[in-house]
Scaffold this motif. Structure first.
Motif, PDB file in Angstrom:
ATOM      1  N   PHE A 100     -21.853 -51.036   8.174  1.00 32.27           N
ATOM      2  CA  PHE A 100     -22.413 -52.337   8.607  1.00 32.27           C
ATOM      3  C   PHE A 100     -21.272 -53.422   7.938  1.00 32.27           C
ATOM      4  O   PHE A 100     -21.267 -52.940   7.311  1.00 32.27           O
ATOM      5  CB  PHE A 100     -23.604 -52.361   8.512  1.00 32.27           C
ATOM      6  CG  PHE A 100     -24.545 -51.507   9.619  1.00 32.27           C
ATOM      7  CD1 PHE A 100     -24.990 -51.876  10.558  1.00 32.27           C
ATOM      8  CD2 PHE A 100     -24.444 -50.114   9.332  1.00 32.27           C
ATOM      9  CE1 PHE A 100     -26.248 -51.369  11.839  1.00 32.27           C
ATOM     10  CE2 PHE A 100     -25.376 -49.567   9.709  1.00 32.27           C
ATOM     11  CZ  PHE A 100     -26.387 -49.811  11.085  1.00 32.27           C
ATOM     12  N   CYS A 101     -20.991 -54.473   8.540  1.00 31.93           N
ATOM     13  CA  CYS A 101     -20.828 -55.768   7.807  1.00 31.93           C
ATOM     14  C   CYS A 101     -21.506 -56.767   8.559  1.00 31.93           C
ATOM     15  O   CYS A 101     -22.070 -56.580   9.396  1.00 31.93           O
ATOM     16  CB  CYS A 101     -19.871 -56.212   8.216  1.00 31.93           C
ATOM     17  SG  CYS A 101     -18.396 -55.065   7.787  1.00 31.93           S
ATOM     18  N   ILE A 102     -22.737 -57.748   7.784  1.00 28.01           N
ATOM     19  CA  ILE A 102     -23.278 -58.557   7.716  1.00 28.01           C
ATOM     20  C   ILE A 102     -23.214 -59.869   7.155  1.00 28.01           C
ATOM     21  O   ILE A 102     -22.452 -59.926   6.161  1.00 28.01           O
ATOM     22  CB  ILE A 102     -23.949 -58.427   7.053  1.00 28.01           C
ATOM     23  CG1 ILE A 102     -25.150 -56.532   7.432  1.00 28.01           C
ATOM     24  CG2 ILE A 102     -26.222 -59.261   7.049  1.00 28.01           C
ATOM     25  CD1 ILE A 102     -25.863 -55.901   6.524  1.00 28.01           C
ATOM     26  N   LEU A 104     -31.870 -53.979   9.244  1.00 30.07           N
ATOM     27  CA  LEU A 104     -31.372 -55.611   8.741  1.00 30.07           C
ATOM     28  C   LEU A 104     -31.865 -57.192   8.806  1.00 30.07           C
ATOM     29  O   LEU A 104     -32.132 -57.473   8.845  1.00 30.07           O
ATOM     30  CB  LEU A 104     -30.302 -54.837   8.765  1.00 30.07           C
ATOM     31  CG  LEU A 104     -29.657 -54.381   7.826  1.00 30.07           C
ATOM     32  CD1 LEU A 104     -28.327 -53.480   8.111  1.00 30.07           C
ATOM     33  CD2 LEU A 104     -30.075 -54.807   6.352  1.00 30.07           C
ATOM     34  N   SER A 105     -32.185 -56.993  11.359  1.00 29.55           N
ATOM     35  CA  SER A 105     -32.853 -57.931  11.977  1.00 29.55           C
ATOM     36  C   SER A 105     -34.138 -58.463  11.298  1.00 29.55           C
ATOM     37  O   SER A 105     -34.288 -59.858  11.851  1.00 29.55           O
ATOM     38  CB  SER A 105     -32.537 -57.295  13.375  1.00 29.55           C
ATOM     39  OG  SER A 105     -31.063 -57.046  13.790  1.00 29.55           O
ATOM     40  N   TYR A 130     -29.933 -51.272  11.355  1.00 35.05           N
ATOM     41  CA  TYR A 130     -29.846 -52.428  12.786  1.00 35.05           C
ATOM     42  C   TYR A 130     -31.785 -53.574  12.818  1.00 35.05           C
ATOM     43  O   TYR A 130     -32.118 -54.293  12.339  1.00 35.05           O
ATOM     44  CB  TYR A 130     -29.264 -52.357  13.694  1.00 35.05           C
ATOM     45  CG  TYR A 130     -29.387 -53.441  13.723  1.00 35.05           C
ATOM     46  CD1 TYR A 130     -28.233 -54.500  14.052  1.00 35.05           C
ATOM     47  CD2 TYR A 130     -29.767 -53.840  15.719  1.00 35.05           C
ATOM     48  CE1 TYR A 130     -28.299 -55.344  14.125  1.00 35.05           C
ATOM     49  CE2 TYR A 130     -29.479 -54.587  16.069  1.00 35.05           C
ATOM     50  CZ  TYR A 130     -28.386 -55.642  16.157  1.00 35.05           C
ATOM     51  OH  TYR A 130     -28.654 -57.164  16.683  1.00 35.05           O
ATOM     52  N   ALA A 160     -28.149 -64.463  10.037  1.00 27.43           N
ATOM     53  CA  ALA A 160     -27.132 -63.118   9.808  1.00 27.43           C
ATOM     54  C   ALA A 160     -26.665 -62.621  11.352  1.00 27.43           C
ATOM     55  O   ALA A 160     -26.880 -62.502  12.224  1.00 27.43           O
ATOM     56  CB  ALA A 160     -28.131 -62.253   9.074  1.00 27.43           C
ATOM     57  N   ARG A 161     -25.239 -62.238  10.976  1.00 25.41           N
ATOM     58  CA  ARG A 161     -24.582 -61.827  11.746  1.00 25.41           C
ATOM     59  C   ARG A 161     -24.131 -60.389  11.446  1.00 25.41           C
ATOM     60  O   ARG A 161     -23.883 -60.097  10.715  1.00 25.41           O
ATOM     61  CB  ARG A 161     -23.190 -62.120  12.254  1.00 25.41           C
ATOM     62  CG  ARG A 161     -23.472 -63.807  12.440  1.00 25.41           C
ATOM     63  CD  ARG A 161     -23.966 -63.832  14.369  1.00 25.41           C
ATOM     64  NE  ARG A 161     -24.177 -65.206  14.924  1.00 25.41           N
ATOM     65  CZ  ARG A 161     -25.701 -66.185  14.610  1.00 25.41           C
ATOM     66  NH1 ARG A 161     -26.744 -65.066  14.379  1.00 25.41           N
ATOM     67  NH2 ARG A 161     -25.402 -66.646  15.579  1.00 25.41           N
ATOM     68  N   ILE A 162     -24.734 -59.452  11.983  1.00 31.71           N
ATOM     69  CA  ILE A 162     -25.029 -58.116  11.378  1.00 31.71           C
ATOM     70  C   ILE A 162     -24.288 -57.073  13.173  1.00 31.71           C
ATOM     71  O   ILE A 162     -24.215 -57.386  14.147  1.00 31.71           O
ATOM     72  CB  ILE A 162     -26.183 -57.535  12.277  1.00 31.71           C
ATOM     73  CG1 ILE A 162     -27.052 -58.032  10.822  1.00 31.71           C
ATOM     74  CG2 ILE A 162     -26.401 -55.824  11.233  1.00 31.71           C
ATOM     75  CD1 ILE A 162     -28.819 -57.762  10.901  1.00 31.71           C
ATOM     76  N   TYR A 166     -17.405 -58.601  15.252  1.00 30.19           N
ATOM     77  CA  TYR A 166     -17.585 -59.132  13.638  1.00 30.19           C
ATOM     78  C   TYR A 166     -16.252 -60.062  13.431  1.00 30.19           C
ATOM     79  O   TYR A 166     -16.859 -60.440  12.435  1.00 30.19           O
ATOM     80  CB  TYR A 166     -17.478 -57.093  12.728  1.00 30.19           C
ATOM     81  CG  TYR A 166     -16.771 -57.045  11.552  1.00 30.19           C
ATOM     82  CD1 TYR A 166     -17.624 -57.928  10.644  1.00 30.19           C
ATOM     83  CD2 TYR A 166     -15.911 -56.616  10.892  1.00 30.19           C
ATOM     84  CE1 TYR A 166     -17.570 -58.741   9.353  1.00 30.19           C
ATOM     85  CE2 TYR A 166     -16.019 -57.239   9.631  1.00 30.19           C
ATOM     86  CZ  TYR A 166     -15.888 -58.141   8.687  1.00 30.19           C
ATOM     87  OH  TYR A 166     -15.348 -57.742   7.475  1.00 30.19           O
ATOM     88  N   VAL A 171     -23.884 -63.745   6.055  1.00 29.91           N
ATOM     89  CA  VAL A 171     -25.080 -64.637   5.043  1.00 29.91           C
ATOM     90  C   VAL A 171     -25.021 -65.718   5.569  1.00 29.91           C
ATOM     91  O   VAL A 171     -24.251 -65.622   3.994  1.00 29.91           O
ATOM     92  CB  VAL A 171     -26.420 -64.306   4.951  1.00 29.91           C
ATOM     93  CG1 VAL A 171     -27.422 -64.618   4.870  1.00 29.91           C
ATOM     94  CG2 VAL A 171     -26.283 -62.146   5.647  1.00 29.91           C
ATOM     95  N   ALA A 206     -25.912 -53.802  17.926  1.00 29.86           N
ATOM     96  CA  ALA A 206     -25.580 -54.792  17.243  1.00 29.86           C
ATOM     97  C   ALA A 206     -24.490 -55.068  17.212  1.00 29.86           C
ATOM     98  O   ALA A 206     -23.812 -54.257  18.544  1.00 29.86           O
ATOM     99  CB  ALA A 206     -25.872 -54.365  15.347  1.00 29.86           C
TER     100      ALA A 206
END
Length: 711
Positions: free
Chosen positions: A352-354, A334-335, A331, A342-344, A283, A356, A277
């Motif tokens: 984790f920071c996501i 989430l993907s 990961y 989405a940016r994971i 991030y 969306v 990720a």
């Protein structure tokens, strides 16, 4: 013929100019990549907070310590620097050096280098002095790029100053990409070959020469175009003509190596090595882009800050490699769930920071949150077995909740903190009241740390008496925190905060030591108080050194162990095995201290273990005694609890007696002890002796009158 010679000469000249320009661009690209690689390795390879100062062209201008605390007064040689310069040299396939600036000499002394003598030993000492091409730039805090003299020749190098937090010169870092004349060798070789080819072409046939020249220009143009794309940071596939054995192939090989280096640096700079990720850098870049897009295009995004409760237990139980596999599957889930929009990123440990895009705002973000928690709540199937995690989410809407990167990250983290503390909500949106609450808690935590450090807290003592005759059987030590006025900060506010922040360990030790000190002082004065009772938090109780700390405090103040009673609640069994609790209790019993089960009936309340534990005292929670004299059913329940304690051979102490009716009930049921405001509120140590004497006289008098009435 003259026209042909002129044409061939013109074409050859154009070829030479194109080659020179390409070589210059390639050299600039190499030195630029070398500078970025050196900055990245030095910033991430040291254990101090160093960050690059980036210029408008994204090239690092300097390296700066981020704070005064992290910056050393002088940079000195150490093995870590040797490792870092070797890593830089290997990455860039050139030399690397680190210099320390001397205030006394005004010179930059070399402290780490990749240069070695032919026999492998270190070269002689070297310093950058006035007159050196880079000296004026470095002394003024500016970078230098160009040729520098080394061993009688010139090397193409990039030097950047190392600064402290206030901009002072601490040293310099230098990286080069090779000898300057070697970098132009391909250009010189190609120039010679083009001239020879031109002569041969002229001798054979002008037309063949023209065709050959055109054939030579085509790959050069393609390589030049590839070099332009590479310099612009545009991703590209394989470099063409790398398979050719001539100078075109040499140039293509050079571009291919720079391309590989770019990809490696891209991965190092933006990809998490465990999960693939994005990393912390990616991030913050994505978050900045989302905020800029929101401002320009009026688009909203949801920022989810994800963490797992108790994830460290997975590493402790199965090893870090299993924890890493859980993170990789996290990961992957989430993907698959959120898709390519989405940016994971994994920013640390199990965080984790996501990001969306959410055009519907809060309701859409809430749906995403529910789906994320549902997906991650499904057990992870590994070779070691099924592993369950407990995900929590903090959610912030940008730019609604924050207009800059730092604020957005902070408010999402605040929301996550509240979600992790909640027992019934697994995700939490940021809000202004939540922010005020967290800030209030942080302020209270700061004040609590200061109060502990300056010993602003005091102990009050509440008497425990025999209900039948008023005899003093003990004193319970209670912590009080004055706030500068006649009021105090309630224990219900600061004790939960102390448990949450870990300060309860220091607070508990302070109470234990102060209570034992006061108890020993009373004994020396001849005041027989029975026993001194000290409350023990479950967190404090679980410390491996708790029993030894109790023993050390008793020895320090020469207090007999039987004069100390430790009160623990049934909550010690929460998240702790019964065997561990038994081991700790029996260790304390071996020291000789008394043990009391506090607030019985208000917590875990398992009767199956009660007969196994080495308690001497049972303190019934005050909720059972309150108004028990007024309600028959409540009275029967209280009587049953008292009977249970007595049947187990425990001394039964009633807590919270505040009325005469409640006091009379404890006398009637034969409780061994009574503690409550009916007898006395908690008092400072200086008032205890007089108060206990007055209680004894009053209750003894009441007892005599009661006997006479019955007679």
């Amino acid at each position: 013929m003259v026209a042909v010679l002129f044409g061939i000469g013109l074409v050859s000249g154009i070829s030479y100019i194109e080659i020179a320009r390409s070589a210059e661009e390639s050299a600039n690209i190499r030195i630029d990549r070398a500078a970025r690689a050196a900055a990245a390795i030095l910033c991430y390879g040291t254990d101090t907070a160093i960050e690059p100062v980036i210029g408008k062209d994204k090239r690092p201008l300097a390296l700066r310590y981020s704070s005064a605390q992290s910056a050393p007064p002088v940079i000195r040689a150490n093995p870590r620097f040797d490792e870092l310069v070797l890593a830089i040299g290997n990455t860039n396939q050139g030399a690397a050096n680190i210099f320390s600036f001397s205030e006394e000499t005004g010179e930059f002394d070399r402290i780490a280098t990749t240069f070695r003598k032919p026999d492998g030993s270190m070269p002689p000492a070297f310093a950058i002095r006035p007159g050196h091409p880079a000296y004026e730039n470095l002394a003024s805090g500016q970078p230098f790029s160009g040729n520098v003299p080394v061993q009688g020749r010139l090397r193409l190098a990039y030097l950047m100053p190392i600064l402290n937090a206030s901009g002072g010169i601490l040293g310099a870092a230098a990286v080069d990409v090779g000898w300057a004349d070697d970098l132009t060798l391909a250009e010189q070789r190609l120039q010679s070959r083009v001239f020879t080819a031109a002569v041969l072409i002229l001798a054979v046939i002008v037309l063949a020469g023209g065709l050959l020249l055109q054939n030579q220009l085509t790959p050069l143009r393609r390589l030049a175009s590839a070099a332009h794309r590479l310099a612009s940071g545009v991703p590209q596939g394989s470099v063409p003509y790398a398979e050719r054995p001539d100078e075109i192939g040499d140039l293509a090989h050079g571009l291919a190596r720079v391309t590989d280096l770019q990809e490696k640096l891209q991965k190092l700079a933006y990809v998490d090595p465990v999960t693939t990720a994005g990393n912390r850098t990616r991030y913050f870049a994505d978050l900045k882009a989302a905020l800029e897009s929101a401002t320009a295009d009026n688009k909203m995004s949801a920022l989810f800050h994800l963490d797992f409760i108790g994830f460290s237990k997975i590493n402790d139980a199965f090893g870090q490699h299993v924890g890493n596999r859980v993170l990789m599957q996290t990961y992957a889930r989430l993907s698959c769930l959120l898709g390519h929009t989405a940016r994971i990123s994994r920013i640390s440990a199990d965080d984790f920071c996501i990001l969306v895009p959410v055009q519907g705002g809060g309701p859409i973000a809430e749906k995403y949150a529910a789906r994320i928690i549902e997906a991650l709540s499904v057990p992870f199937r590994l070779d070691e077995g099924e592993i369950q995690v407990d995900p929590r989410l903090g959610i912030a809407l940008v730019p609604q909740d924050a207009g800059d990167v730092e604020t957005a990250h902070r408010v999402a983290g605040l929301a996550l903190r509240v979600a992790k503390e909640s027992s019934n909500k697994r995700h939490m949106f940021f809000s202004a009241p939540l922010n005020e609450r967290i800030q209030s808690e942080m302020l209270l935590e700061t004040r609590l740390r200061a109060a502990l450090a300056t010993r602003q807290m005091h102990l009050f003592y509440q008497p425990q008496v025999c209900p039948s005759d008023g005899t003093l059987i003990g004193l319970e030590a209670l912590i009080r925190w004055p706030n500068g006025s006649q009021n105090s900060v309630p224990p219900s506010e600061f004790i939960p905060l102390a448990e949450k922040t870990g300060l309860i360990i220091d607070l508990g030790h302070y109470v234990l030591e102060e209570a034992c000190r006061q108890a020993a002082e009373w004994l020396a004065k001849g005041f027989d108080y029975g026993q001194i009772s000290v409350n023990v938090s479950p967190i404090e109780f679980r410390q491996s050194t708790f029993a030894s700390n109790v023993k050390d405090v008793l020895e320090k103040y020469q207090l007999p162990p039987e004069k100390l009673c430790l009160e623990v609640t049934e909550n010690v069994f929460v998240d702790t095995s019964e065997q561990m609790v038994l081991d700790i209790l029996f260790e304390l019993q071996s020291i000789g201290v008394l043990l009391s089960l506090d607030d019985f009936g208000a917590g875990y309340s398992s009767l199956s273990y009660l007969h196994q534990l080495p308690f001497q005292e049972l303190k019934i929670d005050r909720t059972f005694l309150t108004d028990a004299d007024k309600y028959p059913q409540k009275k029967q329940l209280y009587e049953a609890i008292v009977g249970l304690g007595k049947s187990l051979g425990l001394r039964v102490v009633a807590e919270g007696a505040e009325t005469e009716g409640e006091y009379s009930l404890t006398v009637k049921l034969g409780c061994d002890g009574l503690q409550g405001y009916f007898c006395s509120p908690p008092l400072p140590a200086a008032e205890i002796m007089d108060r206990c004497l007055a209680i004894s006289r009053t209750m003894a008098s009441d007892h005599v009158q009661s006997i006479r009435k019955r007679a």
